[in-house]
Enzyme design. Structure first.
Site, PDB file in Angstrom:
ATOM      1  N   GLY B 216       1.245   0.400  -3.740  1.00 28.34           N
ATOM      2  CA  GLY B 216       2.327  -0.592  -2.209  1.00 28.34           C
ATOM      3  C   GLY B 216       2.409   0.693  -1.540  1.00 28.34           C
ATOM      4  CB  SER B 217       5.471   0.744   0.730  1.00 32.46           C
ATOM      5  OG  SER B 217       5.125  -0.740   0.834  1.00 32.46           O
ATOM      6  CB  THR B 218       4.720   5.187  -2.862  1.00 31.72           C
ATOM      7  OG1 THR B 218       3.514   4.534  -3.778  1.00 31.72           O
ATOM      8  CG2 THR B 218       6.153   4.479  -3.319  1.00 31.72           C
TER       9      THR B 218
END
Lengths: 465, 484
Positions: B216-218
């Site tokens: 995801g956004s990490t």
């Protein structure tokens, strides 16, 4: 101890009796066995075993009595036979005691500590040994009982059929409350007596009255009769008692003795052909035999392991022993579980004493057989020759069949290792076997009586002036 | 009759010779083969024949060895807080072999290692009882406890590293299992093991090393690093010339942001602060698949990592442009283990230098002498020191004013990135909440951590990296900071 005096160029020689050699060897044999016993105790419990004194004294007494009786009743006997039997028996007792201590075997149903019982059976065996030497002054007396021996051995062989099978093989005579007996072990000796007596009489007929067909001497029909009977009997044992080992032993024994008696190679060819035909045809319909063969061919296959892990476990026990072994009491041969102290006791030797110990044990058996063959060579009468070679080759075949079975060289059969394995019948019968060999060897090695002095000898000498 | 007698003697000699040859064959030639059979219990019997060495954390053993009442095995493995330490130690069972450290360092723990030959020979003379050696780990007991307690009833995993050395400080997985429950060989042990195997929550799966999640956004941290390294922008404060929504290449589907956030032409710093999908999707597309893979590989993607316990390979795949753009924001076929994302945070925190993660500090002989010690090793340099410091500013901004405020620790600089990874068909399943972060003191960064929580909450809107995962990361970081 007569002094041989001859007028020939050979001087006077004191014929050695070798009894002192035997005594020295016996001391070693007992010492090694007691040391093995102590070793087991130290390895398992860290202390000398409590029964060590009793075991040591017991074994010393048995060996001592055996020795004294041989000294008195068979002074010229072979000096190696008694010490070898004592050593094997002593090591066997230590091994059985070692397996008695196994907590894994103790967990099993039907577990019983058997070392003390085995010691008692050993005493019975030595008693029989003493009795044979004292009562049987000359082995040729046995010749009188040729046909009685045949009947007795047939009865002994057929008897187990009427008793329930134990673990798939009908080799036991079980009397509830009294105990059980493996008659095959005794039959082995008695049938050797029968063969010797029979073949001694018939050897000329068998050897000479034959037709020559394609380079082979074929026997006459009437001479062939008893041979076919034995062959049929060993096949029947295989079928009804599902006892591969005994049937192999009897047939092998017979072929060997027939060959020695007749000196005809054709008998070996004939014997091998007959046993091959018998074995293959029985194997084709007997599932018990098929299973054994399958387990021998691939002990680690799924189908084999579903039926029995024994051979696989036995092989792994040998493998883990390596060259020098784990040391007595420190191996895991008890993983074999069932029959670890009887049929599979060699696996414990292999694991705990290693390749070195195993080869030593095998060579000890080899040495007994060698002394037996030597006795046969030295014997002066055909009956003695036949009986000695019969008994020693029976021992050789039995050792090969058992050791070969547990090492995966040939299919496994239900026989026990002479002297080492747990089992009363076996140890008693084998002590009797050794006694007979000692009796024959005593006769064979006894110095020939001095020739009667010839009254003319002095007179005919040329007197030089 | 003597001629046949001699032949029979030869025959008997041949029988004995055959036995001797066969004996040599099975006891010498085939011995190793037979010893290696899976049916052979001796290896396992030997493993538990002596007191087994211990696995040590912070100077205290987390394992033990108890006398077993089995006739087959003398000793049995025990654990202190087994469920907490299982992802590190693995199990060692009388019936079911062993795994992880218990398996990899089995020869040290049993005392049978070749490197212990001298000790064994010595103890043979001194009469000392044979005993296994120890495995000293790099883990931090407080951090591990914080991680395990933080995950509690949730499904998920935590991996924490020391960025300067690569030492693994915490490695937690939840739900976990107690290896003690099947260490023996009783019926109960067998039942417990079967129950664990059949549990649909897979408690025996080491999620920190062996489960890959969409990051995801990490993952935007990696994409940002790629942008900086490839000089796509000169500064983190330069507008990124990106539209909102961003139209995916070769597709009519627009890539949108979560909610109304200021992403049009946002700077890198602002884009990371708000977690702009449009900006990072465009960066990934602009750089192209090859360059994205190159950067991901430098962070450790696409290969297995041995700590020495094996961690699955995280995947940044070869893919077509629209999928590559999605992978740039940690979606599509992009997969990462928690350890991998901790490595990403640690590389940034350590000024661009990625250290090889390891969990065994040293192996000890039974007398506590060190046999071998692991030295920290540099794995790669995913980004230059200058770019790393810029990325640190961006991540610290996220915690200061962005989505990761819940990870703030008073008096300590914390950088981080949240992630809420969609998965399932049409994103139907509950998303994974991610948080990666590091803490920084005057002497550099002592800890970088990655936390993932699987569908923890019933309410879909509540699941976010900031809400669920950040507090766990904070607790782990604090535990490390306090233990220094």
């Amino acid at each position: 101890m007569s002094v041989v005096t001859n007028t020939t160029t050979i001087g006077a020689i004191e014929a050695p009796s070798r009894r002192n050699t035997e005594l020295m060897l016996l001391v070693f044999a007992v010492a090694i066995a007691v040391f093995a016993y102590a070793n087991v105790g130290l390895a398992i419990n860290g202390t000398l075993p409590a029964g060590m004194l009793g075991y040591g004294v017991g074994l010393t007494l048995l060996a001592g009595v055996g020795h004294l009786v041989v000294r008195k009743f068979a002074p010229y006997a072979d000096p190696l036979l008694l010490p070898l039997a004592t050593l094997l028996n002593g090591i066997g007792l230590a091994l059985i005691w070692r397996l008695d201590q196994s907590p894994r075997l103790k967990e099993r149903d039907n577990f019983a500590a058997v070392a003390s019982k085995q010691l008692m059976w050993t005493a019975v065996g030595v008693a029989l040994f003493v009795a044979v030497l004292m009562l049987l002054k000359d082995h040729r007396i046995l010749q009188r009982y040729t046909y009685i021996s045949m009947v007795v051995s047939l009865v002994l062989l057929i008897l187990p059929v009427f008793f329930p099978p134990v673990y798939g093989a009908r080799i036991w005579v079980t009397i509830p409350g009294v105990g059980s007996l493996q008659p095959g072990e005794f039959a082995k000796i008695i049938i050797a007596i029968f063969f010797s007596g029979y073949l001694m009489v018939k050897r000329d007929a068998l050897a000479l009255a034959s037709r020559r067909v394609m380079g082979l001497y074929l026997p006459r029909g009437r001479d062939l009769g008893p041979i076919l009977v034995i062959w049929a009997l060993s096949i029947l044992i295989l079928v009804f008692e599902t006892d591969l080992g005994t049937s192999l032993l009897f047939f092998g024994l017979f072929v060997v003795m027939l060959y020695v008696a007749t000196e005809r190679t054709s008998w070996i060819v004939f014997g091998l052909l007959m046993s091959a035909v018998g074995a293959v045809s029985v194997a084709s319909f007997e599932p018990h035999v098929q299973q054994r063969v399958q387990a021998w061919l691939d002990p680690f296959s799924k189908t084999t392991l579903a039926q029995t892990e024994q051979i696989a476990q036995s092989l792994m026990a040998f493998g883990s022993g390596g060259t020098l072994g784990t040391g007595l009491g420190q191996g895991n041969s008890d993983l074999i579980g069932f029959a670890a102290n009887s049929d599979f006791i060699l696996a414990t030797v292999g694991e705990e004493l290693g390749l070195a110990g195993m080869m030593a044990i095998l060579l000890m058996y080899g040495l007994i057989v060698e002394r037996g063959v030597r006795t046969a060579l030295a014997a002066r009468d055909p009956f003695g020759k036949l009986l000695a070679i019969g008994l020693s080759s029976a021992l050789a075949i039995q050792v090969f069949v058992v050791a070969g079975g547990v090492m995966g060289l040939i299919p496994l059969t239900g026989m026990t290792m002479p002297f080492i394995a747990q089992g009363g019948s076996s140890v008693v019968a084998n002590w009797a076997l050794i006694a007979i060999l000692i009796r024959i060897s005593d006769t064979a090695r006894r110095p020939a009586p001095a020739p009667a002095p010839s009254p003319d000898a002095e007179m005919t000498q040329v007197v030089r002036p | 009759m003597n001629k046949p007698l001699r032949r029979i003697a030869l025959f008997c000699g041949f029988l004995v010779l055959a036995l001797l040859l066969r004996d040599n064959w099975i006891q010498y030639v085939k011995a190793d083969d037979l010893n290696g059979k899976s049916l052979n219990l001796r290896t396992r019997i030997e493993r538990y024949a002596h007191e087994r060495g211990n696995i040590i954390v912070d100077g205290n053993p987390v394992t033990g060895s108890a006398v077993s009442d089995s006739t087959y095995f003398k000793y049995k493995r025990t654990w202190k807080d087994g469920a907490m330490w299982a992802p590190v130690t693995g199990y060692a069972s009388q019936n079911y072999d062993a795994n992880q450290l218990e398996k990899i360092n089995d020869d040290i723990l049993t005392g049978n290692s070749d490197s212990l030959f001298f000790d064994r020979t010595l103890s043979m003379f001194t009469g000392e009882k044979k005993k296994g050696g120890n495995v000293v780990t790099t883990l931090n007991a407080d951090a591990q406890k914080a991680a395990f307690d933080g995950l509690k009833d949730k499904k998920g995993a935590v991996a924490a590293l020391d960025p300067k050395t690569g030492k693994i400080l915490a490695l937690a997985s939840s739900p976990s299992y107690d290896p003690s429950s099947f260490a023996g060989n009783t019926k109960t042990d067998e039942k417990n093991y079967q129950v664990l195997l059949k549990d649909k929550d897979k408690p025996m799966l080491n999620r920190a090393l062996r489960e890959t999640y969409p990051p995801g956004s990490t993952f935007k941290v990696v994409t940002a690093a790629a942008a900086l390294e490839n000089g796509l922008y000169n500064s983190i404060d330069e507008p990124t010339r990106s539209p909102n929504p961003f139209k995916l290449p070769q597709s009519s589907k627009p890539l949108e942001n979560e909610g109304t956030i200021p992403c049009t032409n946002a700077t890198l710093k602002v884009a990371l602060q708000w977690s702009c999908n449009t900006v990072f999707g465009k960066i990934s597309d602009d750089l192209g698949n090859a360059k994205m893979i190159e950067e991901a590989d430098k962070f450790g993607f696409n290969k297995e990592i041995f700590t020495p316990v094996r961690a699955d390979a995280s995947v940044y795949p070869k893919d077509i442009p629209p999928q590559n753009a999605m992978a740039g924001i940690g979606q599509a076929s992009n997969r990462a283990t928690p350890l991998q994302m901790a490595m990403v945070a640690s590389a940034v925190a350590n000024d661009g230098k990625l250290m090889k993660p390891y969990m065994v500090d040293q192996l000890q002989a039974p007398n506590l002498d060190s046999i071998s010690k692991t030295e920290p090793k540099e794995l790669s340099r995913p980004l230059s020191a200058a770019n790393a410091q810029n990325l640190q500013k961006m991540m610290e901004n996220v915690v200061a004013v962005g989505t990761g405020t819940k990870a703030q620790i008073p008096g300590v600089t914390v950088g981080g990135k949240t992630g809420t990874a969609q998965h399932g068909l049409n994103n139907s399943e509950k998303p994974y909440a991610w948080f990666i972060s590091y803490a920084k003191t005057d002497s550099g960064s002592p800890v970088a951590v990655a936390v993932v929580v699987e569908d923890g909450s019933a309410n879909r809107d509540d699941i976010s990296g900031g809400g669920l995962a950040a507090p766990i990361a904070k607790a782990v970081m604090q535990a490390v900071l306090n233990s220094k």
